[in-house]
Motif scaffolding. Structure first.
Motif, PDB file in Angstrom:
ATOM      1  N   HIS A 129       0.786  -1.233   0.000  1.00 25.85           N
ATOM      2  CA  HIS A 129       0.000   0.000   0.000  1.00 25.85           C
ATOM      3  C   HIS A 129       0.824   1.292   0.000  1.00 25.85           C
ATOM      4  N   ILE A 130       1.851   1.370   0.852  1.00 27.13           N
ATOM      5  CA  ILE A 130       2.568   2.632   1.018  1.00 27.13           C
ATOM      6  C   ILE A 130       3.458   2.943  -0.181  1.00 27.13           C
TER       7      ILE A 130
ATOM      8  N   ALA B 203       1.599   4.079  -3.135  1.00 29.99           N
ATOM      9  CA  ALA B 203       0.928   5.365  -2.914  1.00 29.99           C
ATOM     10  C   ALA B 203       1.911   6.535  -2.858  1.00 29.99           C
TER      11      ALA B 203
ATOM     12  N   LEU C 120      -5.853   4.963   3.343  1.00 30.31           N
ATOM     13  CA  LEU C 120      -4.789   4.108   3.874  1.00 30.31           C
ATOM     14  C   LEU C 120      -4.972   3.860   5.371  1.00 30.31           C
ATOM     15  N   LYS C 121      -5.439   4.860   6.102  1.00 34.17           N
ATOM     16  CA  LYS C 121      -5.680   4.690   7.536  1.00 34.17           C
ATOM     17  C   LYS C 121      -6.732   3.613   7.784  1.00 34.17           C
TER      18      LYS C 121
ATOM     19  N   LYS D 228      -7.350   1.056   5.931  1.00 35.45           N
ATOM     20  CA  LYS D 228      -6.730  -0.244   5.654  1.00 35.45           C
ATOM     21  C   LYS D 228      -5.783  -0.657   6.781  1.00 35.45           C
TER      22      LYS D 228
ATOM     23  N   CYS E  67       4.304   8.536   6.249  1.00 36.27           N
ATOM     24  CA  CYS E  67       3.381   7.408   6.430  1.00 36.27           C
ATOM     25  C   CYS E  67       3.073   7.073   7.883  1.00 36.27           C
TER      26      CYS E  67
ATOM     27  N   VAL F 230      -0.543   7.188   8.701  1.00 39.32           N
ATOM     28  CA  VAL F 230      -1.391   6.081   8.239  1.00 39.32           C
ATOM     29  C   VAL F 230      -1.668   5.106   9.376  1.00 39.32           C
TER      30      VAL F 230
END
Length: 418
Positions: A23-24, A27, A48-49, A51, A92, A95
């Motif tokens: 994900h990170i 992104a 994202l948070k 997830k 990140c 997140v």
């Protein structure tokens, strides 16, 4: 002393690395694209948070998290490798709800907040619904000594009136920022000890009289959620917004900054690891004067010195984290100063070497190196300048020397004339 990571920590690190890869990293390009437009990628971050929360990667930093709140309750030692992983992408941590200044503010609210304050501010922070700000540093005084701050917090009936100017109020321009914790003077009497004159109050950012003057850059790098100068002009808040008790502001600041500094150092180690990896990748691929850069002895020296300095900083940080876990924040005061100094210098040095290896590209936004260098330099001020931390370590050594007079003579006697 055994610094082997626990099975729980290693399992969480494996899970976090998988999340980063899925994900990170994908992104990151979109995040930077929006950032370069001067905007905050709120939709990206919020997605994202959600997830991360679903994956159980949430509130990793708070060992004493209430049982009815979402989080993993890791010790500082177990959190260390996770903070390193998050540090590789400076944006990140949010997140996973592990970002400053929220983590420090959550520590304060958890330890000193009333139930009403927790309901209004702490629990929404824990859930990632809002962001927060911390306002202590001031442009007009040497704020490395918090007893110098000039912002006034005056009691008038059932209200406090706040007036002053703060800067380095990080996250103040974040679209979800809802309140700031302000440190100011509630008692200026000469009879009152200097460390009992300050207090902290919670100030909603939409309160009349709160004005964000500017969102400035650090070494020309703009932080997406803001590094702001904020004016408080006769700002009125209910007396119930006092955090802790009057006169406890300095003690609260120390309680807040201890764990926060450790987290900064953990993330900085991850940043340095990234810089070293980029440096190594560059030298094995780049050719100059008919040879790979990796074949030049001076570049090998840069790599070797970087590896040793990173590992030294990591071991010192883990020792500090272990002391906090086992003996509490107060026992690790000198250790925190040591790692704060060592890690900031280390990050700056490693990033600088990597920039040199990359040549002109190292100065551009094409790599994260310029930012890593900038952040290493900024760390030498934030949460206390180098000089303050060096003084703390020196005081401890001198305290031991004064408590053990004659130490030198004991070892020199055989060599002195009768």
């Amino acid at each position: 002393m055994d610094f082997t990571y626990s099975e729980k920590s290693l399992a969480m690190a494996e899970k976090l690395n998988a999340f980063m890869a899925e994900h990170i990293i994908p992104a990151n390009r979109e995040y930077l694209r929006v950032h370069d437009r001067g905007e905050f990628p709120l939709e990206l971050i919020q997605g994202l948070k959600a997830k991360a929360k679903a994956a159980g990667l949430w509130n990793l930093f708070l060992p004493s998290l209430p049982e009815d709140q979402p989080g993993t309750r890791l010790s500082n030692s177990d959190y260390a490798p996770l903070a390193e992983i998050m540090g590789r992408f400076y944006w990140c941590s949010e997140v996973f709800n592990c970002n400053p200044p929220d983590t420090g503010n959550m520590e304060l609210l958890h330890l000193f907040g009333t139930e009403e304050q927790k309901q209004q501010w702490f629990y929404p922070l824990l859930n990632g619904d809002i962001r927060s700000v911390f306002s202590m540093t001031e442009p007009d005084v040497a704020s490395s000594d918090a007893t110098n701050i000039c912002t006034t917090i005056t009691r008038e009936g059932d209200e406090y009136v706040i007036s002053g100017r703060k800067w380095y109020s990080s996250a103040a321009s974040h679209p979800l920022a809802k309140f700031t914790i302000v440190m100011g003077v509630t008692d200026s009497s000469e009879e009152t000890p200097v460390h009992r004159r300050q207090s902290m109050v919670i100030v909603p950012l939409n309160t009349p009289g709160v004005r964000i003057v500017r969102d400035y850059t650090i070494l020309n790098h703009r932080m997406t959620d803001g590094i702001c100068e904020v004016v408080f002009d006769q700002v009125r808040v209910p007396a119930s917004n006092l955090l802790g008790e009057e006169g406890a502001g300095f003690a609260l600041a120390q309680a807040r900054l201890g764990p926060g500094r450790v987290h900064h150092c953990m993330r900085a180690i991850g940043m340095a690891e990234l810089a070293l990896e980029l440096m190594c990748d560059r030298v094995v691929q780049r050719t100059a004067f008919g040879k790979k850069l990796a074949d030049f002895a001076n570049n090998q020296d840069l790599i070797a010195r970087s590896r040793m300095e990173i590992d030294q900083a990591r071991l010192l940080t883990l020792q500090c984290a272990s002391k906090i876990d086992n003996e509490g924040n107060r026992a690790a005061t000198v250790d925190v100063s040591a790692i704060k100094y060592v890690t900031a210098i280390m990050l700056q040095n490693v990033a600088d070497r990597a920039m040199q290896v990359y040549g002109g590209a190292g100065l551009t936004p094409d790599t994260p190196l310029a930012f890593l260098f900038t952040w290493g330099r900024a760390m030498r001020f934030l949460d206390g300048p180098d000089e303050v931390h060096l003084r703390n370590v020196a005081r401890q050594e001198l305290k031991y020397a004064k408590a053990n007079p004659g130490f030198t003579e004991k070892y020199m006697t055989p060599y002195l004339e009768e």
